[in-house]
Design an enzyme around this catalytic site. Structure first.
Site, PDB file in Angstrom:
ATOM      1  N   ASP A 157      15.106 -22.944 -31.783  1.00 28.84           N
ATOM      2  CA  ASP A 157      14.860 -22.575 -30.394  1.00 28.84           C
ATOM      3  C   ASP A 157      13.803 -21.478 -30.321  1.00 28.84           C
ATOM      4  OD1 ASP A 157      15.137 -22.593 -27.666  1.00 28.84           O
ATOM      5  OD2 ASP A 157      16.917 -21.336 -27.635  1.00 28.84           O
ATOM      6  N   HIS A 161       5.236 -25.588 -30.748  1.00 31.49           N
ATOM      7  CA  HIS A 161       5.842 -26.681 -31.514  1.00 31.49           C
ATOM      8  C   HIS A 161       5.075 -26.917 -32.815  1.00 31.49           C
ATOM      9  CE1 HIS A 161       8.729 -27.632 -28.456  1.00 31.49           C
ATOM     10  NE2 HIS A 161       7.811 -27.929 -27.558  1.00 31.49           N
ATOM     11  N   LEU A 170      19.408 -31.495 -52.146  1.00 31.56           N
ATOM     12  CA  LEU A 170      19.661 -31.077 -50.770  1.00 31.56           C
ATOM     13  C   LEU A 170      19.570 -32.287 -49.866  1.00 31.56           C
ATOM     14  CD1 LEU A 170      19.907 -28.862 -48.500  1.00 31.56           C
ATOM     15  CD2 LEU A 170      17.399 -28.770 -48.525  1.00 31.56           C
TER      16      LEU A 170
END
Length: 240
Positions: free
Chosen positions: A13, A30, A128
């Site tokens: 955010d 972004h 991962l």
């Protein structure tokens, strides 16, 4: 390395506010975000995090301007570049995507890119598992799981059986959730999996977030006493 399962989730955010503070367009915020993504993934590898989930595009984000949505439908520009995908593959990071892929609003080019990233990084024993919540909503995930459960078996039957119908099936429960930008809410993110997650809220805007911030969050997480509904002196059960 450790055999302990550790699932960290991040709510990304603050991209728009980061750009506005600098007199830039929201798109610039972004585009800057991919640096944060790579830094956090690399730190997760170093810290032996086994599962990392990023909230990248919510089902509510469709209400944003057409221009912004058009950019967000090109995740190869702001989420992970082709070079980063190759980097993840080479470092045994398996990338998967969670969310509604049948949504007719998703451009075919975007869904093809999602499939190609999953295929390129697919491996039997990843260090991962990087899950990207894309066109994702927590309530929608649960609602869709209920529908699937009834269609396939006439009912969920048990928690385990119900979980098999979630978009996030196969993932362990979230241990730690970090939200950037100073907001203090979950915003419809992983509601089923967050049932006993520890929460950390930071004022750092996502484009400025780095692996060192994740390390700090993990240090705080490991100092907490996870009681799991028991008395303070009791040991918590192992994560499933």
């Amino acid at each position: 390395m450790t055999d302990e399962t550790l699932h960290v989730a991040l709510i990304l955010d603050g991209n728009g506010r980061w750009a506005r503070m600098r007199g830039l367009q929201r798109s610039d915020g972004h585009l800057q975000a991919q640096t944060a993504v790579k830094s956090v993934v690399d730190a997760a590898l170093e810290c032996n995090v086994t599962h990392l989930t990023l909230f990248a595009f919510s089902t509510e984000n469709w209400s944003r301007s057409a221009e912004e949505v058009a950019l967000l439908m090109q995740p190869e520009r702001w989420l992970m570049t082709p070079q980063q995908v190759t980097h993840y593959r080479d470092h045994k990071v398996h990338v998967t995507f969670l969310g509604d892929r049948e949504d007719i609003r998703l451009p075919a080019r975007c869904t093809r890119w999602i499939r190609s990233v999953e295929e390129e990084t697919s491996q039997l024993h990843p260090r991962l598992r990087l899950s990207v919540a894309f066109n994702y909503g927590g309530r929608q995930e649960i609602t869709e799981a209920i529908r699937r459960a009834h269609l396939t078996s006439g009912g969920a039957g048990s928690e385990h059986a119900f979980q098999e119908h979630l978009w996030s099936r196969g993932l362990p429960d979230i241990d730690l959730c970090v939200r950037t930008s100073g907001e203090h809410r979950l915003s419809n993110f992983m509601l089923w999996s967050m049932w006993y997650a520890e929460l950390i809220f930071t004022k750092t805007l996502w484009p400025d977030y780095r692996g060192s911030d994740l390390v700090q969050a993990l240090d705080e997480f490991r100092q907490r006493n996870r009681r799991w509904g028991t008395a303070p002196s009791s040991a918590h059960p192992a994560n499933s």
